[in-house]
Design an enzyme around this catalytic site. Structure first.
Site, PDB file in Angstrom:
ATOM      1  N   ASN A 210       0.853  -1.199   0.000  1.00 47.76           N
ATOM      2  CA  ASN A 210       0.000   0.000   0.000  1.00 47.76           C
ATOM      3  C   ASN A 210       0.884   1.243   0.000  1.00 47.76           C
ATOM      4  O   ASN A 210       2.109   1.144  -0.056  1.00 47.76           O
ATOM      5  CB  ASN A 210      -0.943  -0.020   1.212  1.00 47.76           C
ATOM      6  N   GLY A 279       0.459   1.452  16.928  1.00 46.10           N
ATOM      7  CA  GLY A 279       0.394   0.770  15.623  1.00 46.10           C
ATOM      8  C   GLY A 279       0.047   1.758  14.519  1.00 46.10           C
ATOM      9  O   GLY A 279      -1.120   1.978  14.209  1.00 46.10           O
TER      10      GLY A 279
END
Ligand code: PMT
Length: 404
Positions: A210, A279
């Protein structure tokens, strides 16, 4: 920017077209309650007059090392002791080189040698000069020496080039300086941050991935470090230099990222220090069921290739299951119903906080220098409008330290 109230800032101005922005920077610092004393190099005086900066700062401008009159007012050692922070904006390539090598051949470099307060530099130069090996080596050395880097940002340059090297905007510099006075809020805490994309191999030459650049995660690493934490970045494949005094583990796939995270958290759990896990990584949700050992060849007469995908492990959900549980902060990258999906993720993944960003807006989020986020925790939320990733990162770290 309340943290600048009554703070004494020594502002060094070096020679470069961005010197005109230091006039606005002085205004921003004074508006935020700081007292500012300006030091100009000889080259800076070619771009902006001392009189302008004197009028704006309300204090005499310091120009030369060997000036008996100025030394009688406030000597250079006294000036170095006076400051709560020394900010050099703009910092030219030449000044950066002299600072790296410990020169003391003008007032500003001498002040830097004598200063015991934090030193921040906001570089400004042509993009080729910024990227040059010599300059990058200098920057790395300065960061290792504990000097804080603000920017540079990228965009149009006075010389007509486009790229990294523009001085950060005065408002951003003032905000980052203000946030730096937070230092200490994460002292003694270990921070683990995943950043960047993962790559999921299809065969030896192809992968699924991505657009994540890692910029958001790396900015968070710097902000957490500046708040006093011991920081480790677990980085997917990104093209970014490791921030000074930050540990880095490189990984490729989601499975690698999970393995590196588990191993590190196992080690950290042996000590009693609190751990924060953030994260930021854009972990691929799926990977090819099998990765071919040889390059997949085009087959004549068959225009279709079907890949069987299987789900990757959810790294942050696994972290949030650990005992003891790190303070776990997720990101939610959404293109619609941003807050609803983020609220669903915070409870489904058992997170302590989530940072929602709308990645349908091409100006922010993936691979941009900018972002705009809503930070959500069980008792509240806070929206931060569009700003540079370092500014967003400081705000997130500040919110985390308030929630601990
Ligand atoms: O890297 P940049 O170019 O600076 O861009 C920043 C960013 C847009 C990537 C960043 O701001 C961001 O939103 N990161 C999270 C991207 C993402 O994967 O979001 P998600 O909503 O799919 O995942 C939710 C959370 O679960 C995230 O914290 C993610 O790291 C985590 N996750 C997801 C899947 C998985 N298998 N394991 C995970 O840990």
């Amino acid at each position: 920017m309340q943290r600048l109230t009554n703070k004494r800032i020594v502002l060094g101005v070096t020679g470069g077209i961005a010197a005109y922005k230091s006039a606005e920077l002085i205004r921003r610092l004074i508006d935020a309650g700081a007292e500012v004393r300006v030091v100009m190099t000889k080259a800076a005086q070619e771009f902006i007059t001392p009189l302008t900066l004197q009028a704006l700062s309300g204090n005499p401008v310091h120009l030369a090392l060997l000036d008996t009159e100025a030394e009688a007012g406030m000597g250079h050692i006294e000036l170095a002791r006076w400051g709560d922070a020394l900010l050099i904006a703009p910092a030219s390539a030449d000044f950066i080189a002299r600072l790296t090598h410990g020169h003391g051949n003008d007032l500003l470099t001498t002040l830097c040698l004598a200063a015991r307060c934090p030193i921040h530099i906001a570089p400004a130069m042509n993009q080729g000069m910024w990227a040059s090996t010599a300059n990058q080596n200098n920057i790395q050395q300065l960061e290792t020496n504990g000097i804080h880097l603000i920017g540079p940002s990228s965009g149009y340059q006075a010389c007509g080039d486009i790229g990294l090297g523009r001085m950060s905007e005065p408002n951003d510099i003032a905000q980052i300086l203000a946030d730096s006075f937070l230092t200490g809020s994460l002292t003694g805490i270990r921070v683990v941050i995943t950043a960047g994309p993962t790559r999921e191999a299809i065969d030896p030459v192809r992968y699924i991935s991505n657009h994540s650049s890692g910029k958001m995660g790396f900015a968070l690493a710097e902000a957490a470090r500046d708040a006093g934490a011991n920081v480790t970045l677990i980085a997917g494949p990104v093209n970014l230099a490791t921030p000074g005094r930050v540990n880095r583990i490189n990984v490729i796939s989601a499975k690698d990222m999970l393995a590196a995270t588990t191993e590190l958290l196992d080690t950290l759990s042996l000590s009693k220090n609190p751990v924060i896990f953030i994260g930021t990584a854009a972990v691929a949700d799926y990977r090819p069921d099998t990765s071919a050992t040889q390059k997949i060849k085009k087959t004549q007469g068959n225009p279709n290739l079907t890949l069987q995908l299987i789900e990757n492990p959810d790294i942050i959900a696994a972290v949030a299951q650990r005992i003891p549980k790190p303070f776990t902060v997720g990101f939610a990258a959404e293109t619609q119903n941003v807050l609803d999906y983020a609220n669903d993720k915070i409870s489904r993944k058992n997170l302590d906080m989530i940072v929602a960003n709308d990645v349908s807006n091409k100006d922010i989020g993936f691979n941009s220098d900018l972002n705009a986020v809503t930070i959500i925790w069980p008792e509240g939320n806070k929206t931060i409008d569009i700003a540079s990733k370092p500014i967003i990162a400081s705000a997130i770290i500040q919110q985390i330290s308030l929630q601990l």
